[in-house]
Write a protein that holds these residues in place. Structure first.
Motif, PDB file in Angstrom:
ATOM      1  N   ASP A  37       0.836  -1.195   0.000  1.00 23.57           N
ATOM      2  CA  ASP A  37       0.000   0.000   0.000  1.00 23.57           C
ATOM      3  C   ASP A  37       0.874   1.249   0.000  1.00 23.57           C
ATOM      4  OD1 ASP A  37      -2.127   1.732   0.224  1.00 23.57           O
ATOM      5  OD2 ASP A  37      -2.407   1.410   2.367  1.00 23.57           O
ATOM      6  N   ASN A  38       0.680   2.123  -0.992  1.00 31.22           N
ATOM      7  CA  ASN A  38       1.504   3.330  -1.093  1.00 31.22           C
ATOM      8  C   ASN A  38       1.304   4.270   0.090  1.00 31.22           C
ATOM      9  OD1 ASN A  38       2.951   2.832  -3.404  1.00 31.22           O
ATOM     10  ND2 ASN A  38       1.403   3.691  -4.759  1.00 31.22           N
ATOM     11  N   ALA A  39       0.088   4.378   0.601  1.00 31.73           N
ATOM     12  CA  ALA A  39      -0.168   5.274   1.735  1.00 31.73           C
ATOM     13  C   ALA A  39       0.585   4.794   2.974  1.00 31.73           C
ATOM     14  CB  ALA A  39      -1.659   5.368   2.017  1.00 31.73           C
ATOM     15  N   LYS A  40       0.566   3.488   3.214  1.00 32.07           N
ATOM     16  CA  LYS A  40       1.302   2.944   4.368  1.00 32.07           C
ATOM     17  C   LYS A  40       2.808   3.071   4.160  1.00 32.07           C
ATOM     18  CE  LYS A  40      -2.259  -0.214   5.909  1.00 32.07           C
ATOM     19  NZ  LYS A  40      -2.662  -1.596   6.097  1.00 32.07           N
ATOM     20  N   ALA A  41       3.266   2.853   2.940  1.00 32.21           N
ATOM     21  CA  ALA A  41       4.690   2.995   2.635  1.00 32.21           C
ATOM     22  C   ALA A  41       5.139   4.438   2.836  1.00 32.21           C
ATOM     23  CB  ALA A  41       4.973   2.539   1.208  1.00 32.21           C
ATOM     24  N   ARG A  42       4.284   5.396   2.447  1.00 34.51           N
ATOM     25  CA  ARG A  42       4.611   6.812   2.635  1.00 34.51           C
ATOM     26  C   ARG A  42       4.714   7.142   4.121  1.00 34.51           C
ATOM     27  NH1 ARG A  42       0.139   9.469   0.588  1.00 34.51           N
ATOM     28  NH2 ARG A  42       0.547   8.249  -1.252  1.00 34.51           N
ATOM     29  N   ALA A  43       3.789   6.636   4.927  1.00 27.90           N
ATOM     30  CA  ALA A  43       3.826   6.876   6.373  1.00 27.90           C
ATOM     31  C   ALA A  43       5.066   6.239   6.999  1.00 27.90           C
ATOM     32  CB  ALA A  43       2.557   6.333   7.027  1.00 27.90           C
ATOM     33  N   CYS A  44       5.408   5.035   6.560  1.00 30.11           N
ATOM     34  CA  CYS A  44       6.605   4.362   7.082  1.00 30.11           C
ATOM     35  C   CYS A  44       7.870   5.127   6.698  1.00 30.11           C
ATOM     36  CB  CYS A  44       6.688   2.936   6.555  1.00 30.11           C
ATOM     37  SG  CYS A  44       5.449   1.821   7.229  1.00 30.11           S
ATOM     38  N   ALA A  45       7.946   5.598   5.461  1.00 27.52           N
ATOM     39  CA  ALA A  45       9.134   6.333   5.009  1.00 27.52           C
ATOM     40  C   ALA A  45       9.285   7.632   5.791  1.00 27.52           C
ATOM     41  CB  ALA A  45       9.037   6.626   3.514  1.00 27.52           C
ATOM     42  N   ARG A  46       8.176   8.316   6.056  1.00 29.16           N
ATOM     43  CA  ARG A  46       8.251   9.553   6.848  1.00 29.16           C
ATOM     44  C   ARG A  46       8.723   9.278   8.265  1.00 29.16           C
ATOM     45  NH1 ARG A  46       3.164  11.409   4.529  1.00 29.16           N
ATOM     46  NH2 ARG A  46       2.218  10.403   6.309  1.00 29.16           N
ATOM     47  N   SER A  47       8.206   8.209   8.875  1.00 30.39           N
ATOM     48  CA  SER A  47       8.623   7.918  10.251  1.00 30.39           C
ATOM     49  C   SER A  47      10.078   7.459  10.306  1.00 30.39           C
ATOM     50  CB  SER A  47       7.700   6.888  10.903  1.00 30.39           C
ATOM     51  OG  SER A  47       7.803   5.651  10.258  1.00 30.39           O
ATOM     52  N   ILE A  48      10.521   6.690   9.311  1.00 25.05           N
ATOM     53  CA  ILE A  48      11.921   6.254   9.275  1.00 25.05           C
ATOM     54  C   ILE A  48      12.842   7.452   9.068  1.00 25.05           C
ATOM     55  CG2 ILE A  48      13.605   4.937   7.921  1.00 25.05           C
ATOM     56  CD1 ILE A  48      11.307   2.897   7.440  1.00 25.05           C
TER      57      ILE A  48
END
Length: 70
Positions: A37-48
């Protein structure tokens, strides 16, 4: 849920800082193909990208004299 190593986190952070959020999402999905999921990947990338390394563990205290029992 997935486990990320410090090397993976550093690579994603570097891509995020150099090329932006979309490139960091692509790098995250390249390293972790289970994230679909791109939305979840975007949230993970921001938190990382916002992570900071943990501080060094304090060294244990070496007592020079034994404690007095009260």
């Amino acid at each position: 849920m997935f486990v990320i190593t410090e090397a993976d986190a550093a690579a994603i952070r570097a891509v995020f800082n150099q090329e932006g959020k979309l490139s960091a999402v692509i790098e995250l999905r390249r390293r972790f193909p289970g994230v679909t999921d791109n939305a979840k990947a975007r949230a993970c990338a921001r938190s990382i990208a916002g992570w900071t390394p943990l501080p060094a563990q304090p060294r244990p205290v070496t007592r020079l004299r034994p404690r007095k029992d009260s």
